[in-house]
Design a protein around this motif. Structure first.
Motif, PDB file in Angstrom:
ATOM      1  N   VAL A 204      10.240  -5.727 -22.535  1.00 39.05           N
ATOM      2  CA  VAL A 204      11.384  -5.737 -21.638  1.00 39.05           C
ATOM      3  C   VAL A 204      12.542  -5.052 -22.356  1.00 39.05           C
ATOM      4  O   VAL A 204      13.074  -5.593 -23.326  1.00 39.05           O
ATOM      5  N   ASN A 206      16.126  -4.259 -22.611  1.00 38.68           N
ATOM      6  CA  ASN A 206      17.397  -4.745 -22.073  1.00 38.68           C
ATOM      7  C   ASN A 206      18.455  -3.664 -22.236  1.00 38.68           C
ATOM      8  O   ASN A 206      18.860  -3.360 -23.348  1.00 38.68           O
ATOM      9  N   ALA A 212      20.043   1.040 -15.781  1.00 45.49           N
ATOM     10  CA  ALA A 212      19.053   0.177 -15.131  1.00 45.49           C
ATOM     11  C   ALA A 212      17.959   0.983 -14.444  1.00 45.49           C
ATOM     12  O   ALA A 212      16.802   0.573 -14.409  1.00 45.49           O
ATOM     13  N   LEU A 236      15.378  -3.346 -17.774  1.00 47.39           N
ATOM     14  CA  LEU A 236      16.130  -4.367 -17.062  1.00 47.39           C
ATOM     15  C   LEU A 236      17.543  -4.459 -17.644  1.00 47.39           C
ATOM     16  O   LEU A 236      17.704  -4.522 -18.854  1.00 47.39           O
ATOM     17  N   GLU A 241      22.175  -8.328 -14.332  1.00 45.13           N
ATOM     18  CA  GLU A 241      21.411  -9.145 -13.373  1.00 45.13           C
ATOM     19  C   GLU A 241      21.842 -10.596 -13.417  1.00 45.13           C
ATOM     20  O   GLU A 241      21.840 -11.291 -12.407  1.00 45.13           O
ATOM     21  N   GLY A 266      15.654  -6.110 -10.860  1.00 41.59           N
ATOM     22  CA  GLY A 266      14.615  -5.769 -11.813  1.00 41.59           C
ATOM     23  C   GLY A 266      13.854  -7.004 -12.259  1.00 41.59           C
ATOM     24  O   GLY A 266      12.677  -6.946 -12.604  1.00 41.59           O
ATOM     25  N   SER A 267      14.540  -8.157 -12.193  1.00 46.64           N
ATOM     26  CA  SER A 267      13.871  -9.396 -12.611  1.00 46.64           C
ATOM     27  C   SER A 267      12.702  -9.735 -11.689  1.00 46.64           C
ATOM     28  O   SER A 267      11.732 -10.349 -12.115  1.00 46.64           O
ATOM     29  N   LEU A 270       9.894  -7.941 -12.995  1.00 44.17           N
ATOM     30  CA  LEU A 270       9.490  -8.580 -14.243  1.00 44.17           C
ATOM     31  C   LEU A 270       8.625  -9.823 -13.979  1.00 44.17           C
ATOM     32  O   LEU A 270       7.609 -10.038 -14.635  1.00 44.17           O
TER      33      LEU A 270
END
Ligand code: GDP
Length: 364
Positions: A204, A206, A212, A236, A241, A266-267, A270
């Motif tokens: 992931v 960040n 993004a 993400l 978020e 985006g979560s 995920l």
């Protein structure tokens, strides 16, 4: 089945965890802010469930969920008990998949434990701690197997060769999942040892708000570095978020997302990724009282799927009535599906397909 969030301090793990679970884990600008592992249960976003809701108009809708654990405190030296290392490594061992968060944003106000932003170095730091732990595991096992192999035991000699390949790999910085071995050898000798670096992993990245959608140089480097691992890389903007989840209404959140160039958080991607990483899939039950997504391991049989609702359903299983999701949606209702002769009756051996809409018949 649960996925564990790992990464160095201050990369955004607890912010991500908060954002996913809306649970209020501490998030502060210093290492070790989350000391107890935090567990959250997250709904799995699924547009099929929304579609079924539209068609059936039930009293209740229950989505599938996935369990996420925030595992803080992994630092350099953790495998030797540095920081709260060993305890955290134990927590990782109990998870079924790993979400590895990498800091891919610049911000001078947020301390980096190693002084600069470098996701590749960070990844290697974490990987090395996990690999050292696995090295202990394989060495212990090798000690035993070696003795049996010396007596000429063919089986033990085969096992020894496999374990040596793993040991050599780990010593060279290769995670167990990336060591080349046959499927059979993995099933026989590797899986039972439950190596940490053999767990499926998703990276992931960040990033800051502006990256993004497009990513940034850090993300490109991560993608290149993990190309041989067959692992998914998700980009993400975790901090952003988390801000979005604070907004009151759906419309506000949607507007914010559109400003970022995203059609959904985006979560959401995920979470679906984590679900897939855990090798899980979904079947549905759809009635007026309730439309519900149920979680099964990929490859589950109809009785096993029934057992997720109630163990009695599995024991007394007679048959399942199954509608493919596409048929349900294109014909629009269960009655129309039946009229069209598209409802199938399946027995004990049936392997449930992702999206099946099911009824079970069983003896009590
Ligand atoms: P953890 O130690 O990995 O759990 O990290 P935290 O989630 O506590 O985050 C550390 C700090 O970084 C907090 O102050 C967060 O608000 C901040 N942070 C997290 N994600 C982002 C991000 O994407 N961009 C920026 N600029 N800051 C972030």
């Amino acid at each position: 089945m649960k996925a564990g969030i790992v990464g160095l301090p201050n990369v955004g793990k607890s912010t991500l965890f908060n954002c996913l679970s809306n649970a209020k884990a501490q998030s502060a600008n210093f290492p070790f802010c989350t000391i107890e592992p935090n567990i959250g249960v997250v709904n799995v976003p699924d547009t099929r469930l929304e579609k079924l809701e539209e068609l059936v108009n039930p009293e209740k809708v229950i989505p599938a969920t996935v369990e996420i654990v925030d595992i803080a405190g992994l630092v350099k030296g953790a495998s030797k008990g540095e920081g709260l290392g060993n305890q955290f490594l134990g927590n990782i061992r109990e998870t079924d998949a790993i979400l590895h968060v990498l800091r891919c944003f610049d911000n001078d106000n947020i301390v980096h434990v190693d002084g600069s932003v470098d996701p590749i170095r960070d990844k290697e730091t974490i990987d090395m701690e996990l690999q050292l732990k696995d090295l202990e595991t394989v060495e212990k096992k090798l000690d035993k197997v070696k003795r049996a192999a010396k007596t000429g035991n063919k089986e033990a000699q085969k096992e020894e060769a496999v374990l040596l390949a793993i040991k050599t790999g780990l010593e060279a910085g290769t995670s167990v999942r990336a060591v080349e071995l046959s499927k059979e050898d993995r099933a026989e000798y590797v899986n039972p040892l439950q190596f940490i670096t053999d767990k499926p992993v998703m990276y992931v990245c960040n990033v800051d708000e502006g990256a993004a959608v497009s990513g940034n140089d850090y993300v490109d480097k991560v993608k290149a570095a993990v190309a041989n691992e067959n692992a998914e890389v998700v980009v993400l903007a975790v901090g952003t978020e988390a801000d979005i989840t604070e907004l009151e209404t759906y419309d506000e959140r949607q507007m914010f997302l559109e400003d970022l160039g995203l059609s959904e958080p985006g979560s959401a991607k995920l979470i679906r990724g984590a679900y897939k990483l855990l090798n899980l899939e979904t079947y549905f039950t759809a009635g007026e009282k309730e439309v519900r997504a149920w979680t099964i391991p990929v490859g589950a049989t109809a009785p096993q799927a029934a057992g997720v609702i109630h163990t009695d359903f599995e024991k007394g299983f007679i048959r399942a009535e199954v509608i493919a999701y596409e048929d349900y949606v294109s014909l629009g209702s269960e009655i129309k599906v039946k009229e069209a002769g598209k409802m199938r009756v399946e027995g004990k051996e049936y392997i449930v397909k992702d999206g099946d809409v099911m009824h079970f018949r069983f003896n009590v």
